[in-house]
Design an enzyme around this catalytic site. Structure first.
Site, PDB file in Angstrom:
ATOM      1  N   SER A 166     -22.760 -29.399  25.578  1.00  0.00           N
ATOM      2  CA  SER A 166     -21.343 -28.889  25.627  1.00  0.00           C
ATOM      3  C   SER A 166     -20.324 -29.666  26.357  1.00  0.00           C
ATOM      4  CB  SER A 166     -21.395 -27.325  26.545  1.00  0.00           C
ATOM      5  OG  SER A 166     -20.242 -26.663  26.428  1.00  0.00           O
ATOM      6  N   ASP A 218     -20.837 -20.638  16.086  1.00  0.00           N
ATOM      7  CA  ASP A 218     -20.705 -21.052  17.363  1.00  0.00           C
ATOM      8  C   ASP A 218     -19.485 -20.596  17.965  1.00  0.00           C
ATOM      9  OD1 ASP A 218     -20.577 -22.141  20.048  1.00  0.00           O
ATOM     10  OD2 ASP A 218     -21.300 -24.008  19.629  1.00  0.00           O
ATOM     11  N   HIS A 251     -24.023 -21.252  21.101  1.00  0.00           N
ATOM     12  CA  HIS A 251     -23.738 -22.426  21.468  1.00  0.00           C
ATOM     13  C   HIS A 251     -24.892 -23.215  22.358  1.00  0.00           C
ATOM     14  CE1 HIS A 251     -20.393 -25.147  23.018  1.00  0.00           C
ATOM     15  NE2 HIS A 251     -20.781 -25.027  24.312  1.00  0.00           N
TER      16      HIS A 251
END
Length: 267
Positions: free
Chosen positions: A95, A217, A245
């Protein structure tokens, strides 16, 4: 300063093997990698750590001034690399940490030789010709809700971020991870995560790079993966047959397999 203690550094795998440096995202800690570490550490030296303010890090080392920008987190990464004298390590960032890895590699190119970006996003806010997945109003509301009631926000948002509603235990794990973070620290990290625009930084990435995205996502839509892939000439884009995610938790075998395939290509 004891960097290993500050960042709760843990190392596993063969001592003479190539090094993988695994970096967690917002609201998480190194425990988020636990399902991929056993297979990765069979062939690679795996370095795990927590950013200051997360997990088992030294909370006394946290300061809002340092961690109000991604540069502060990138400095943590460089510190860990220098403490362990890592050379040409592969940085695996989840991320927002994907962009932290970009900054760390720019700051210390001799330390990081390749990047693995797991569900990355250089900018979460939609712009002309760019879809980040959120409007400015969306992000303002998200941050206002977080700052008003962090525990409530965590309980509501973690399952959305994780996806996989048919597996509620995954969303609960992420909720627990969020809730274990000090709300004041989380507030700063959230603003740093969701308000930073790192698109220009991608232009300087010339090292081998793997971009891992999921089929669905809610935080980093497929358009973001395509954008990152197009912005980084030496990148490979892999779309995992996974949702959410956090594929290192929801689809660990597919995530590990994609990383190992990429690592083989570096030899």
């Amino acid at each position: 300063m004891d960097i290993r203690r500050r960042n709760n550094v843990n190392i596993t795998g063969p001592e003479d093997a190539p090094v993988l440096l695994l970096a967690h995202g917002f609201g998480c800690d190194q425990n988020m990698w636990r399902l991929v570490v056993p297979e990765l550490s069979r062939r690679y030296r795996v370095v795990l750590f927590d950013y200051v303010g997360s997990g088992g890090s030294d909370l006394a080392a946290w300061s809002e001034e340092r961690y109000a920008s991604l540069q502060g987190y990138a400095a943590d990464v460089v510190d860990v690399c220098e403490e362990l004298d890592l050379r040409q390590a592969v940085f695996v960032g989840h991320s927002v940490s994907a962009m932290v890895g970009v900054l760390a590699a720019q700051a210390a190119p001799e330390r990081i030789g390749a990047l693995v970006m797991v569900t990355p996003s250089p900018c979460y806010i939609d712009d002309e010709g760019y879809r980040g997945g959120f409007s400015t109003e969306d992000i303002d509301e998200l941050l206002a809700s977080l700052e008003a009631n962090y525990l409530g926000w965590s309980s509501a948002m973690a399952p959305v971020i994780m996806g996989n509603p048919e597996r509620p235990e995954l969303g609960q794990e992420l909720t627990n991870s969020f809730c274990a973070t000090d709300p004041d620290i989380a507030r700063v990290f959230a603003r740093t995560t969701f308000l930073t625009d790192s698109r220009e930084d991608l232009k300087g990435v010339s090292m081998p790079t793997l971009v891992l995205e999921c089929e669905q996502d809610a935080i980093a839509p497929r358009e973001v993966g395509a954008y990152v892939h197009a912005a980084v000439p030496a990148s490979r884009l892999v779309t995992l047959d996974a949702t959410g995610h956090c594929p290192q938790l929801s689809a660990p075998e597919a995530t590990t397999g994609a990383i190992l395939d990429f690592l083989k290509s570096l030899k």
